[in-house]
Every structure is written in structure tokens, then in C-alpha cells.
Design a protein around this motif. Structure first.
Motif, PDB file in Angstrom:
ATOM      1  N   ILE D  21       0.784  -1.227   0.227  1.00  0.00           N
ATOM      2  CA  ILE D  21      -0.028  -0.027  -0.012  1.00  0.00           C
ATOM      3  C   ILE D  21       0.709   1.419   0.102  1.00  0.00           C
ATOM      4  CG2 ILE D  21      -1.678   1.277   1.172  1.00  0.00           C
ATOM      5  CD1 ILE D  21      -2.746  -1.543   0.035  1.00  0.00           C
ATOM      6  N   LYS D  22       1.793   1.244   1.145  1.00  0.00           N
ATOM      7  CA  LYS D  22       2.555   2.554   1.091  1.00  0.00           C
ATOM      8  C   LYS D  22       3.507   2.675  -0.002  1.00  0.00           C
ATOM      9  CE  LYS D  22       1.384   4.408   5.191  1.00  0.00           C
ATOM     10  NZ  LYS D  22       1.023   5.837   5.135  1.00  0.00           N
ATOM     11  N   ALA D  23       4.077   1.583  -0.595  1.00  0.00           N
ATOM     12  CA  ALA D  23       4.957   1.857  -1.638  1.00  0.00           C
ATOM     13  C   ALA D  23       4.697   1.682  -3.025  1.00  0.00           C
ATOM     14  CB  ALA D  23       6.394   1.050  -1.136  1.00  0.00           C
ATOM     15  N   ALA D  24       3.871   0.680  -3.149  1.00  0.00           N
ATOM     16  CA  ALA D  24       3.254   0.318  -4.554  1.00  0.00           C
ATOM     17  C   ALA D  24       2.174   0.871  -4.693  1.00  0.00           C
ATOM     18  CB  ALA D  24       3.501  -0.944  -4.724  1.00  0.00           C
ATOM     19  N   ASN D  25       1.330   1.340  -3.760  1.00  0.00           N
ATOM     20  CA  ASN D  25      -0.068   1.851  -4.118  1.00  0.00           C
ATOM     21  C   ASN D  25      -1.052   1.034  -4.514  1.00  0.00           C
ATOM     22  OD1 ASN D  25      -0.472   4.365  -2.886  1.00  0.00           O
ATOM     23  ND2 ASN D  25       0.962   5.160  -4.566  1.00  0.00           N
ATOM     24  N   LEU D  26      -0.734  -0.555  -4.136  1.00  0.00           N
ATOM     25  CA  LEU D  26      -1.377  -1.578  -4.772  1.00  0.00           C
ATOM     26  C   LEU D  26      -2.842  -1.634  -3.986  1.00  0.00           C
ATOM     27  CD1 LEU D  26       1.228  -4.096  -5.032  1.00  0.00           C
ATOM     28  CD2 LEU D  26       0.128  -2.946  -6.715  1.00  0.00           C
ATOM     29  N   GLN D  27      -3.772  -0.476  -4.012  1.00  0.00           N
ATOM     30  CA  GLN D  27      -4.900  -0.556  -3.107  1.00  0.00           C
ATOM     31  C   GLN D  27      -5.926  -1.516  -3.689  1.00  0.00           C
ATOM     32  OE1 GLN D  27      -3.200   2.001  -3.118  1.00  0.00           O
ATOM     33  NE2 GLN D  27      -3.630   3.252  -1.168  1.00  0.00           N
ATOM     34  N   ILE D  28      -5.844  -1.370  -5.160  1.00  0.00           N
ATOM     35  CA  ILE D  28      -6.660  -2.568  -5.944  1.00  0.00           C
ATOM     36  C   ILE D  28      -6.676  -4.044  -5.456  1.00  0.00           C
ATOM     37  CG2 ILE D  28      -7.802  -3.036  -7.890  1.00  0.00           C
ATOM     38  CD1 ILE D  28      -7.895  -0.377  -8.636  1.00  0.00           C
ATOM     39  N   PHE D  29      -5.158  -4.192  -5.639  1.00  0.00           N
ATOM     40  CA  PHE D  29      -4.834  -5.674  -5.391  1.00  0.00           C
ATOM     41  C   PHE D  29      -5.214  -5.946  -4.077  1.00  0.00           C
ATOM     42  CE2 PHE D  29      -1.328  -8.660  -4.376  1.00  0.00           C
ATOM     43  CZ  PHE D  29      -1.740  -9.565  -5.149  1.00  0.00           C
ATOM     44  N   PHE D  30      -4.615  -5.331  -3.078  1.00  0.00           N
ATOM     45  CA  PHE D  30      -5.021  -5.625  -1.601  1.00  0.00           C
ATOM     46  C   PHE D  30      -6.647  -5.468  -1.064  1.00  0.00           C
ATOM     47  CE2 PHE D  30      -0.422  -5.424  -1.287  1.00  0.00           C
ATOM     48  CZ  PHE D  30      -0.137  -6.624  -0.825  1.00  0.00           C
ATOM     49  N   GLY D  31      -6.880  -4.550  -1.882  1.00  0.00           N
ATOM     50  CA  GLY D  31      -8.539  -4.301  -1.281  1.00  0.00           C
ATOM     51  C   GLY D  31      -9.683  -5.043  -2.110  1.00  0.00           C
ATOM     52  N   VAL D  32      -9.188  -5.668  -3.373  1.00  0.00           N
ATOM     53  CA  VAL D  32     -10.344  -6.138  -3.954  1.00  0.00           C
ATOM     54  C   VAL D  32      -9.795  -7.517  -4.517  1.00  0.00           C
ATOM     55  CG1 VAL D  32     -11.429  -5.947  -6.461  1.00  0.00           C
ATOM     56  CG2 VAL D  32     -11.149  -3.879  -5.085  1.00  0.00           C
ATOM     57  N   ILE D  34      -7.160  -9.467  -3.932  1.00  0.00           N
ATOM     58  CA  ILE D  34      -6.953 -10.528  -2.872  1.00  0.00           C
ATOM     59  C   ILE D  34      -8.045 -11.028  -2.218  1.00  0.00           C
ATOM     60  CG2 ILE D  34      -5.768 -10.864  -0.653  1.00  0.00           C
ATOM     61  CD1 ILE D  34      -3.529 -11.331  -2.675  1.00  0.00           C
ATOM     62  N   PRO D  35      -8.964 -10.042  -1.489  1.00  0.00           N
ATOM     63  CA  PRO D  35     -10.073 -10.548  -0.885  1.00  0.00           C
ATOM     64  C   PRO D  35     -11.171 -11.459  -1.704  1.00  0.00           C
ATOM     65  CG  PRO D  35      -9.768  -8.291  -0.635  1.00  0.00           C
ATOM     66  CD  PRO D  35      -8.816  -8.699  -1.542  1.00  0.00           C
ATOM     67  N   TYR D  36     -11.212 -10.967  -2.939  1.00  0.00           N
ATOM     68  CA  TYR D  36     -12.138 -11.916  -3.797  1.00  0.00           C
ATOM     69  C   TYR D  36     -11.430 -13.113  -4.072  1.00  0.00           C
ATOM     70  CZ  TYR D  36     -15.527  -8.621  -5.306  1.00  0.00           C
ATOM     71  OH  TYR D  36     -16.662  -7.776  -5.687  1.00  0.00           O
ATOM     72  N   ALA D  37     -10.318 -13.233  -4.501  1.00  0.00           N
ATOM     73  CA  ALA D  37      -9.571 -14.628  -4.284  1.00  0.00           C
ATOM     74  C   ALA D  37      -9.810 -15.554  -3.090  1.00  0.00           C
ATOM     75  CB  ALA D  37      -8.249 -14.587  -4.845  1.00  0.00           C
ATOM     76  N   ALA D  38      -9.404 -14.781  -1.805  1.00  0.00           N
ATOM     77  CA  ALA D  38      -9.468 -15.549  -0.681  1.00  0.00           C
ATOM     78  C   ALA D  38     -10.869 -16.055  -0.294  1.00  0.00           C
ATOM     79  CB  ALA D  38      -9.100 -14.397   0.377  1.00  0.00           C
ATOM     80  N   ILE D  39     -11.764 -15.262  -0.664  1.00  0.00           N
ATOM     81  CA  ILE D  39     -13.254 -15.789  -0.609  1.00  0.00           C
ATOM     82  C   ILE D  39     -13.626 -16.917  -1.201  1.00  0.00           C
ATOM     83  CG2 ILE D  39     -15.771 -15.360  -0.721  1.00  0.00           C
ATOM     84  CD1 ILE D  39     -14.744 -12.057   0.214  1.00  0.00           C
ATOM     85  N   LEU D  40     -13.002 -16.860  -2.544  1.00  0.00           N
ATOM     86  CA  LEU D  40     -13.503 -18.085  -3.402  1.00  0.00           C
ATOM     87  C   LEU D  40     -12.498 -19.240  -3.023  1.00  0.00           C
ATOM     88  CD1 LEU D  40     -15.289 -17.424  -5.995  1.00  0.00           C
ATOM     89  CD2 LEU D  40     -13.198 -17.458  -7.335  1.00  0.00           C
ATOM     90  N   THR D  41     -11.484 -18.879  -2.880  1.00  0.00           N
ATOM     91  CA  THR D  41     -10.768 -20.111  -2.260  1.00  0.00           C
ATOM     92  C   THR D  41     -11.394 -20.708  -1.107  1.00  0.00           C
ATOM     93  OG1 THR D  41      -8.675 -18.717  -3.000  1.00  0.00           O
ATOM     94  CG2 THR D  41      -8.295 -20.816  -1.730  1.00  0.00           C
ATOM     95  N   SER D 261      -7.760 -12.287   4.888  1.00  0.00           N
ATOM     96  CA  SER D 261      -7.639 -13.022   3.427  1.00  0.00           C
ATOM     97  C   SER D 261      -6.873 -14.301   3.334  1.00  0.00           C
ATOM     98  CB  SER D 261      -7.375 -12.172   2.400  1.00  0.00           C
ATOM     99  OG  SER D 261      -8.113 -10.856   1.994  1.00  0.00           O
ATOM    100  N   VAL D 262      -5.764 -13.796   3.912  1.00  0.00           N
ATOM    101  CA  VAL D 262      -4.707 -15.147   4.314  1.00  0.00           C
ATOM    102  C   VAL D 262      -5.334 -16.048   4.944  1.00  0.00           C
ATOM    103  CG1 VAL D 262      -2.685 -15.798   5.230  1.00  0.00           C
ATOM    104  CG2 VAL D 262      -2.857 -13.652   3.753  1.00  0.00           C
TER     105      VAL D 262
END
Lengths: 132, 538, 111, 329
Positions: D21-32, D34-41, D261-262
Motif C-alpha cells: 500500500i505504502k510503497a506500491a499503491n496496490l490498493q486495488i490488489f489488496f482491497g479487491v 486478494i479479498p475476492y480470491a480469498a473468499i473464493l478459495t 484474506s490469508v
């Protein structure tokens, strides 16, 4: 598959519960609540300013109100000195609600959205508003 | 043979596990803990794999070339066949609630005797070959390969579990180590890795129908010898029948009751009771064994050995089956027999010919436990009992693991004991009923060469007996299991000298006032009745 | 497999020294087994061994002690027909020790 | 070792989300993503594992009986611990699943001067029940972030949870209980030598993970006071399948979300599946009615057993000599 129907039934219940938030919301547009501040009192203010900054109030208003309650009710101190040195009377109804007289459009908007239920109004009388 | 330590030495047990991790600690075979490997002739007798001379203590177990393959294929097959097995491999959270519930852990302090770890020995192999995480992460996921060291460890600890199910009572998921041990032993049997003491009875049982290898005429002569004794004691001659067609009831008991003291006194008790009732029953010389060491070998072997039960009932055209006092026989009957060899449409729902009680809770299995049968007789006042004949005894009752946790027969034997004895005391509550402690010798471990293990495994049981021996002067440990009768005797001699062991129906036989009997001067053990002796000495 | 050497012949025995085949037995062999235990076999010992062998011949199993005691009492009188007498003869237990000298296997099962 | 490894893993996960989040600004990755992938898994994995178990039959009816069986009419049956009906078995399962009945029995054995004593030991029961009940309550409370309007039961639970009425935002007791209970379960593994001996990385990892999740949750609510309205915007976006990333959500929230998510994704591959597995345990969910109803084993196959005929053939002469009846003279 053995004991199939029992296990399937269990799984269906599990899935129904686990995915409940999805199918009960699917397709619904999410509308972010915007608390309204267009009350007559606020509109008349020259400088639209609360006791503290907007950011502070957003994060800490519950703490502030809690402190106010303790200060007024337990210590009898009714004066609040803000960070900028300005003094305010500690009173939910006479200070806060004087400006924010639109509880439904101001307080409740976010509280309802976030599922927060402050117990302010267990004791205080909510301001009278025009019924919708 | 290994020297047995004294009770004092043996009761100093260290429960603190070593610092070194268990995964990297191969099993150390301690003398007095393991049983001899099975002789080839026993395996040959029942067509089981890999018959050869071998010694567990040696480094060459003469395994087939592809033993890993056989082991893993067997593993996969059983995962598909048993939900219990697959589930219990998967869901343990290692909370440790089972750890100090196992008599072998309490008696040895060996951490691998904690049920959780005994299961982990096999689970680690399971993870390596049958789970994604184990395949990907290996040791990190707690997985390990099946090596010869691991196999030795599995063998050593599979035969340090009596499949008593006590851990399963406390497990929050009901994980039953017995299920795991049973299957572990099945896998070992695929490689010819049984113990001599288990396999001998299996081979005997296949040929003659009983563990001891008693041939039909031998059975008859043994029972006739008991008939003589009964006549000497009571003056009554009873006439048991063998393989008689058309009898109403087929009576089956473990062959231990025919051969070993004090089981034989229990057997005399049965026969006196049946005679007094005029019961229309028969012995079968083929089905003269309810016990089933096949259960400690493999499901298939157990099923083969159990075949005779219903087959003989059918051939002899009896109406129902009465089963004697035996632990694992009743677990097998209650949980396996009819699944294997049912349905039982050639039999009828058992009805007591004396009281008319219909045993409708066994309407499908059609077998009644003798404790249920006798308790019903006593409840209906059909027996003339003189409990004072047992006054020289202070009795406590040991619940056998299998009837306790694989069936739930608690009140019936107690009801009998209370009516045939005047002095009955319970052991502490954490050691009886569903929490009962194993004798330490169940599941085919009652050999001679593993005596230290047996004395250690029986320590918690003996400890509870010692408690009531001290507080109430208990001198008789009653039970309803043939292995108990055989195993508790040396256990008591070792830990609590002065406590004898008996079956419940020996007590019944002593108290039973038979029509036309002479005044009894001795017990069923042909020992003088103490009160009589006292009178004579006056 | 453990063995026992005697008079130039090798006998297969089990881990505890019981003969694997009861038919290869001979009286001198029994004497040798006893000698190895430091025991000299008397006529009283032989009576028991012979009874055991006869019983085994007939029933293919060693008799339980109770029957042994009873039979000894019948043939040799009640003063010898007791467990105490048998244990005096065979301190390690009549079932175990006498059966071993008689070349009979040990019974197994719930005993 | 296992503990240290798991601890480091969780720290790395926290740092990963922080850096993301802080360095790479991956909000979409961590906020959308990953959660979707986690729930599906989680959902698919859970279902897969249950179905996998269901493909193995229960060949024998093997309940562990913990009370008096049903027998003679005057003998009082323990209808729950030794059920003979489906109702009894159901009650037994309910007690097991919701009240941890078996664990309640727990005792502690002690050896003193060569004598064994057994004391009642309810700490594990209490700790794990506290852990599970608070975990469940917290999950249920979180529905306020996934439903709009927030249903009254959610409010009700939150009111109960905050009954102490301390501070603002109101102190919710389950959060602390979860944290304390997880710490208790962790301390057991550290301090009891036997439990330490049996513990695997797979035992420490979920505990550290849950401790981290609870800690970040407590931090957000009471200390960093993150903007819950924005959070709800994000969560509502997820559940209404209109994902969006609101501005200015503190990084702690993304860490919290990532750890959850993990946990979700890890769940089906781990011992955490005991949640589903307990329902299938054959020693608990079956009634002990074997003697009344025949249990069918689907793979029951015929075995070659010795028949009476073979037996008689071998022993006929001996039987005849002993006067035992035979079929063939």
C-alpha cells in the motif's frame, strides 16, 4: 458420495450463510452517506467551523463527546478549551445540536450506515425535526 | 527375557518430553516393550502376506522389494474406504487433551504414546503423500517420507496401543486413536508385520474356531471337567450339550473362559445359572469363541473369524444368541458383526424364556449380553441368591474398554454385583465407566515378552484399584472381559498384591442357591468358604 | 530362528525356547533342557512331563493347570494333586517350565 | 522453531501489505483482488474438502459411547452420551459443536509419590470456548460492514458485546477476549512441554495470524480510529460486486483485510477444517443403535471363511469319538 443429502444440505446452509452478504447486496449501488450541514444556524455562520477541525471531529467526535460528558456530569466543568484556544460551553444540546440541529441528516446518516449506535439519545432528548 | 523392574522403580515416571524433536528421533526398541514377530506358519495358515522368519529387533525385516508401494497403496485404499480414517488424518488440531488420557502415556511417559503423537506418526506420512500442503511444503507442513525407520516406529507404537478408545472420549472431534491404530496395523499386516501373540490366536481361530486351538473333543472334555467340579461343589450334575440342533439359544463365550483361570470359574457360573433356569441352550464347538483377534489384525481377518457366529446359529437352528462376558467380542458384535454377516432373518428377536422379557433393543443383532440377561432375571426375582456366600469378598468393578466405550454396558453388571455381593465399592469416578482405564494388555498385547509394557500400561488401572484396596479393603476385582481376567491377574500381583480377579458370573455362581444342592463348603475355586472354615475351627 | 543344539542335532525353538515341533522331542532332549536350567529331572518331574505329553497327544493342547492338578491327584494321590506341589517341582511355573521340557507349545489367546 | 517460523511468516505478511500500500499503491490488489480470491478459495476449498470426506463411506457404525446404553426398560439410558435415536445424536452433536462437551470432561493427571490423581481441568475448555465464541461474535458483528441497512440482530449483538459501556467508541468485549484467548492457546503451546513437543508450524501459524488480525482490529477501532464510512464503502463494493477503492483509508485497514484474506485462503488446506469435519465425525454423529438397525457397509465384500463342513471334515472322527453330533456320519 455417502450420506450425500445430509452433507449437501449442510453445505448449502453453509454457503447460504457465508455468501449472504453477497446475494443480499448484489447489484445494489453503494451510496456513500454525505452528512448535511445546511442547517439555518450553520448557514448563518460567517466562518463555518466546528469546535475542532473537520478531520479531528470525524475521527474523534465520539471520544470528544465522551470526554465532555465526563467533564460536565462528573466534574461539573462546563468549559471546553479547543486546540486553537477558543472556549466552548460543554453541552450536547446547546452547543453541538445548536448548529447540527438536523440529527437525522447529520448524525444518523453515517451512524446508520456504519451500524454505529451511540447511546447519546438514551438520556438526551433528540432535537425536534420536521418529520419526513 | 527382559527383567521386570520393581513397582517402586516403575512408578517413577517422567512425563517431560525430550528437547529433541520427535520427527528426527527414531524409535528405540526397549526390551519388555515389544512382542515377538509372527512366525511364518501362522501367516501361511490364513493366507496372509510375506510369511518369513523375522525379528523386530534386527535391522532386516525381510520386507518385499516394493514395500513402500504396498504400504502407500494400502494407505490410499483405506482413505477411500474409511471416512473415519481420512477425517482423523485431517482434523486434529493437536490441542493435547488426549495426551494424559492414555494409560500407556501415563505408564511410560514416552511422548510417542500420547494418542495425538501416536496418530501423528502416521499423519506425517499421510501429509507427505496425500495432501497438497505436505507435497508442497514437506517438513514445514509436518510431512515425512515413509522410511524403514518410520516403519519401525509405526510398528513399535501400533503395538503399544490397546485400541481402548479412552482418548476418543475426551477429543473435541471424537478422534478415535483405535481407528488409526486398527488401520495402521492393517497396513503393517500387508507386509507381514504382526506379532506372534496376535497371529497365533488368529491362525488357531481360523482352523478350530477358537484362539487357543481347542479341538471339538478338547472343548467337550474341558467342559466336562468343569461339570465334575460343579458336582463336587454343589452335588448337582449338570449336562451341557454340544452342537445340538434345535436348541433355543446358542451360547458363545470367549475361549479364555474355557481355558484360563479365573475365566473357568466364570464359565462354571454360567453353566450353573443355565442349569438352574433349565435353559434350552447349546454350545457350538466351532463357535466356541466370541473373541476375535482378527480385529487386531485386519478388518478382513476379523470378518473371516466372525463368520462362524451366525453360520452356526443358522446351522443349529437356534432362535437367538446369548453372549458371555467378553470385551472386544462385544465391541465386534455391537459394531461390526451384523454389518459383515447380516441380515439375521433366520433368527428371532430374543425373549427371555424365564421372565418373558423381550430384548427388543437387539431386534436386529439378535444377541443378548449375559449381564443383561442375568440382570433381567434378578430384577424379576427369578433367582434364589445368597449374597452372604460372597461376604469374604470386597468387590470393585472394572469396566472393560470395549463394552464401556464401544457399547455402553454399565448398569447391568453393577446391578448383578449389588445383588450377589454385600460389599461392593466403586473405584474413583475418573477411572470407571466411560473413563475406565484399560488393563494394559488388550488388543492382543497380553503376551509374556512385553511384560514391562503391560505393567506400565496397567498402572493407571492398578493405581485406582490400589486406592480402593487401601480404603475399603477391596480384595476382588470383578469384570466382564476374558482378556481382563487373564491380564489383570498378573497386574494385581505386581501392583496390588492381595487382590484377586473374577468374572461377574463367578460371583453369581457362588451366590446362586440351586434347587437340591448340598450345603456348600467351598467356593467355585474349590477354596473353603471362610465362614464354614471359621465354624469348623470353633 | 533360535535353535537348540543337542547330540549333534539342531532343534528349532521359539524365542522363549519352546520346541517348534512337538514331535521331534525325546526324553534326553527334555533332560538337556532341564540341565541347561540347572535342574535334574526326578521321577516326579517325569510323571508330570509324561502326563503332559499324553494329554497333548489326545487334545493337541497342553492342559490348563487346574486339569493337570486334578489328574495328578487322581493318579498320584491328593497330597500331590495341588498347585504347591507342582510349583515345587517346577519353580518357574508348571504351565511354562514343564510344557517346555515336554516339548509342547505355549497356549495363546485370552489366557 | 515452528513458532518462530510462523511468527516471522505473519510479520512478513504484515510487511507485505504495508509495503504494497505504502510503497506500491496496490490498493486495488489488496482491497479487491486478494479479498475476492480469498473468499473464493475459502468457499470452494471448504466445499471441496467436505465433498472429499463425503466420498469415503462410513463402513461401520462406531460411536464412542459415553454413557449407559439403551437396554432393559428399567435401566436408565443416557440418551445423549449414548444415543439410540437420531434426535439423541443430534443433541449430542449440538452440545459438542456449541459447548465443546467432550473437552469439558478434560482432566489433568498428576503423579505424586507413585500415585496417580486426576483433577478437573477446564482451562482448555474455557479458553477454546472463549476463543470460538468471540471469533463467531466478532464475525457476526462485522456484518454491519456488509449489509445495508444494518439488520437489528447485528445491532443487538453489538449492544450485548458493548454492555460494559466503556469509552467511545464503545469497548466491545469480544475483541479482547479473542486476543486473550488466542494468547492463552499460544502460551499453552509454549509453556506446557508435552504440548510444545507436539506442536507444528501449522499450529502456531493460525494463532499468530489470528492474534495479528485481532490486534489490527483493536488498533483500528480504539486507537487509530480509521474512517469506518470509507471502509464500509469498500466492503459494500465488494459484496455488491461493484468493487471500488475509497480514498484515504489508513494502511492498517489493508493489513487487517490482507491477514483475514490469508486466513480465509489458508483455511481449507489446514487443520482449521475441523470446523466442517467435526460434523462428520463417526464417533460422535452416529447413534448407538447397531443392535436395532443393521448398518450397511457399501463396500462389504464376501470373504472366504472356514465353513462348518470343512471343520467337520477335519475333526469328524474326534467328534464322533467324543459323542459330539456330526452332519455326515
Amino acid at each position: 458420495m455417502y450420506n450425500g443429502w445430509k452433507i449437501l444440505l449442510g453445505l448449502i446452509i453453509f454457503l447460504a450463510v457465508a455468501t449472504f452478504p453477497f446475494y443480499s447486496n448484489i447489484g445494489k449501488a453503494t451510496v456513500k452517506p454525505e452528512p448535511k450541514i445546511d442547517t439555518p444556524v450553520i448557514n448563518e455562520l460567517k466562518e463555518k467551523k466546528c469546535v475542532e477541525s473537520k478531520e479531528f471531529m470525524k475521527a474523534e467526535h465520539m471520544q470528544l463527546l465522551n470526554d465532555w460528558r465526563d467533564s460536565a456530569v462528573r466534574d461539573g466543568n462546563r468549559i471546553y478549551v479547543a486546540q486553537d484556544g477558543e472556549k466552548y460551553t460543554i453541552s450536547l444540546q446547546n452547543t453541538c445540536m445548536k448548529c447540527h440541529s438536523n440529527k437525522k441528516e447529520f448524525c444518523d446518516k453515517c451512524h446508520n450506515y456504519a451500524g454505529a449506535k451511540p447511546y447519546c439519545w438514551d438520556c438526551h432528548i433528540a432535537p425536534k425535526e420536521a418529520k419526513k | 527375557m527382559a527383567k521386570l523392574p520393581t513397582p517402586d522403580e516403575l512408578s517413577k515416571i517422567n512425563y517431560k518430553p525430550p528437547e529433541k524433536r520427535w520427527v528426527n528421533t527414531p524409535a528405540e526398541f526397549k526390551d519388555g516393550f515389544w512382542c515377538f514377530g509372527t512366525r511364518p506358519k501362522y501367516l501361511q495358515a490364513v493366507d496372509m502376506p510375506n510369511p518369513r522368519e523375522w525379528k523386530p529387533i534386527e535391522d532386516d525385516w525381510k520386507l518385499p522389494e516394493n514395500w513402500k508401494e504396498i504400504f502407500l497403496e494400502g494407505f490410499a485404499e483405506r482413505l477411500k474406504k474409511y471416512r473415519s480414517f481420512r477425517l482423523f488424518m485431517d482434523i486434529c488440531v493437536r490441542c493435547g487433551a488426549c495426551a494424559d488420557k492414555c494409560h500407556f502415556f501415563l505408564g511410560t511417559g514416552d511422548p510417542k504414546n500420547m494418542p495425538v503423537l501416536r496418530a501423528e506418526l502416521l499423519r506425517s506420512v499421510y501429509r507427505n503423500y496425500f495432501t497438497t500442503s505436505g507435497k508442497l511444503l514437506g517438513k514445514l507442513a509436518g510431512a515425512r517420507e515413509i522410511t524403514f525407520d518410520v516403519l519401525r516406529e509405526l510398528w513399535y507404537y501400533a503395538f503399544q496401543c490397546t485400541e481402548c478408545r479412552r482418548c476418543s472420549v475426551f477429543c473435541p472431534y471424537g478422534i478415535d486413536t483405535a481407528e488409526i491404530t486398527i488401520i495402521c496395523r492393517e497396513l503393517l499386516n500387508l507386509l507381514g508385520l504382526n506379532t506372534d501373540w496376535t497371529m497365533g490366536p488368529v491362525a488357531n481361530c481360523y482352523r478350530t474356531g477358537n484362539h487357543l486351538g481347542l479341538e471339538p473333543h478338547t472343548i467337550k472334555s474341558i467342559i466336562e471337567s468343569m461339570v465334575e467340579d460343579i458336582e463336587t461343589i454343589t452335588g448337582i450334575k449338570i449336562e451341557p450339550t454340544f452342537n445340538r440342533k434345535g436348541a433355543e439359544i446358542l451360547f458363545i463365550t470367549p475361549s479364555g473362559d474355557l481355558f484360563g483361570d479365573p475365566g473357568t470359574y466364570t464359565c462354571m457360573g454360567y453353566m450353573m445359572l443355565f442349569h438352574e433356569l433349565g435353559l434350552n441352550y447349546t454350545w457350538s464347538t466351532l463357535a466356541a469363541e466370541g473373541g476375535n483377534f482378527g480385529l487386531f489384525t485386519s478388518n478382513e481377518m476379523a470378518k473371516k473369524l466372525a463368520y462362524k457366529i451366525y453360520a452356526e446359529a443358522k446351522r443349529l437352528k437356534v432362535k437367538w444368541i446369548l453372549g458371555g462376558e467378553c470385551g472386544h467380542m462385544w465391541r465386534v458384535w455391537n459394531q461390526y458383526l451384523e454389518t459383515w454377516h447380516g441380515p439375521t432373518d433366520f433368527l428371532e428377536t430374543p425373549v427371555s424364556p424365564i421372565t418373558g422379557t423381550k430384548f427388543d433393543y437387539t431386534s436386529s443383532l439378535k444377541a443378548v449380553h449375559i449381564a443383561e440377561f442375568t440382570a433381567d432375571l434378578i430384577k424379576h426375582g427369578k433367582l434364589n441368591l445368597n449374597p452372604s456366600r460372597n461376604d469374604y469378598l470386597k468387590v470393585t468393578f472394572h469396566d472393560s474398554c470395549n463394552t464401556a466405550r464401544g457399547m455402553g454396558i454399565f448398569e447391568e453388571p453393577r446391578h448383578i454385583i449389588r445383588n450377589v455381593c454385600n460389599h461392593f465399592y466403586e473405584m474413583p469416578e475418573n477411572t470407571i465407566r466411560e473413563q475406565t482405564f484399560c488393563c494394559g494388555s488388550g488388543s492382543g498385547l497380553n503376551a509374556g515378552e512385553n511384560m514391562e509394557l503391560r505393567m506400565r500400561g496397567g498402572f493407571p488401572r492398578a493405581n485406582a484399584v490400589k486406592h480402593v484396596h487401601k480404603h475399603y479393603g477391596i480384595n476382588m476385582l470383578a469384570n466382564i472381559c476374558a482378556i481382563d481376567r487373564a491380564a489383570l491377574k498378573p497386574l494385581m500381583d505386581y501392583w496390588v498384591p492381595g487382590v484377586e480377579v473374577c468374572g461377574v458370573h463367578e460371583l453369581v455362581g457362588n451366590a446362586l442357591v440351586m434347587k437340591g444342592e448340598k450345603e456348600r463348603t467351598t467356593t467355585l475355586r474349590s477354596e473353603p468358604l471362610p465362614e464354614k472354615e471359621a465354624k469348623e475351627n470353633v | 530362528m533360535p535353535t537348540l543344539e543337542f547330540e549333534g542335532k539342531t532343534y528349532d525353538v521359539d524365542e522363549e525356547g519352546y520346541l517348534n515341533d512337538w514331535q521331534v522331542w525325546s526324553e534326553p532332549l527334555a533332560g538337556q533342557m532341564a540341565k541347561l536350567d540347572g535342574l535334574e529331572l526326578s521321577d516326579a518331574h517325569w510323571d508330570v512331563i509324561r502326563f503332559l505329553r499324553d494329554y497333548f497327544q489326545k487334545y493337541q493342547i497342553a492342559p490348563m493347570i487346574k486339569i493337570l492338578v486334578k489328574e495328578i491327584a487322581k493318579t498320584m494321590g491328593p497330597e500331590k494333586g495341588n498347585t504347591k506341589y507342582l510349583y515345587e517341582l517346577y519353580p518357574a511355573g508348571p504351565a511354562k517350565q514343564a510344557c517346555r521340557y515336554a516339548g509342547l507349545p505355549k497356549p495363546t489367546g485370552c489366557v | 522453531m515452528g513458532a518462530l517460523f510462523s511468527f516471522v511468516m505473519v510479520i512478513l505478511l504484515v510487511l507485505l501489505a504495508y509495503a504494497g500500500i505504502k510503497a506500491a499503491n496496490l490498493q486495488i490488489f489488496f482491497g479487491v483482488v486478494i479479498p475476492y480470491a480469498a473468499i473464493l478459495t475459502f468457499l470452494l476449498g471448504f466445499v471441496y474438502r467436505m465433498l472429499k470426506w463425503s466420498t469415503s463411506p462410513v463402513p461401520f457404525r462406531i460411536p464412542t459411547t459415553c454413557g449407559q446404553q439403551k437396554s432393559l426398560p428399567w435401566v436408565k439410558q443416557n440418551k445423549i452420551e449414548n444415543p439410540s435415536t437420531a434426535l439423541g445424536a443430534t443433541v449430542r452433536m449440538i452440545l459438542e459443536v456449541f459447548l465443546f462437551r467432550s473437552l469439558f470432561r478434560n482432566t489433568k493427571a498428576e503423579l505424586r509419590d507413585g500415585r496417580l490423581g486426576y483433577g478437573s481441568s477446564k482451562w482448555l475448555w474455557l479458553g477454546s470456548l472463549a476463543f470460538h465464541v468471540s471469533f463467531f461474535t466478532i464475525s457476526f458483528r462485522h456484518l454491519r460492514l456488509f449489509l445495508q441497512p444494518v439488520p437489528s440482530p447485528v445491532h443487538f449483538v453489538e449492544t450485548l458485546d458493548g454492555f460494559l459501556q466503556i469509552g467511545a467508541p464503545t469497548f466491545l468485549i469480544t475483541g479482547s477476549i479473542l486476543l486473550l484467548a488466542a494468547l492463552f492457546l499460544l502460551l499453552r503451546r509454549f509453556l506446557l512441554p508435552t504440548i510444545r513437543y507436539i506442536s507444528l508450524p501449522a499450529d502456531y501459524f493460525p494463532l499468530f495470524l489470528i492474534i495479528a488480525i485481532a490486534s489490527t482490529g483493536i488498533l483500528m477501532r480504539y486507537f487509530l480510529k480509521i474512517d469506518v464510512v470509507s471502509v464500509k464503502e469498500l466492503t459494500m463494493g465488494l459484496v455488491s460486486l461493484n468493487p471500488m477503492i475509497p480514498e484515504k483509508i489508513d494502511v492498517i485497514f489493508y493489513i487487517h483485510l490482507f491477514l483475514i484474506s490469508v486466513l480465509l485462503a489458508y483455511f481449507p488446506f489446514s487443520k482449521l477444517m475441523h470446523m466442517g469435519g467435526v460434523f462428520l465425525s463417526p464417533t460422535r454423529n452416529l447413534s448407538n443403535n447397531n443392535r436395532m438397525v443393521r448398518h450397511i457397509n457399501p463396500w462389504n465384500y464376501p470373504v472366504k471363511a472356514r465353513t462348518y463342513e470343512e471343520y467337520e471334515d477335519e475333526f469328524r472322527e474326534k467328534m464322533k469319538n467324543a459323542g459330539i453330533p456330526v452332519e455326515k456320519e
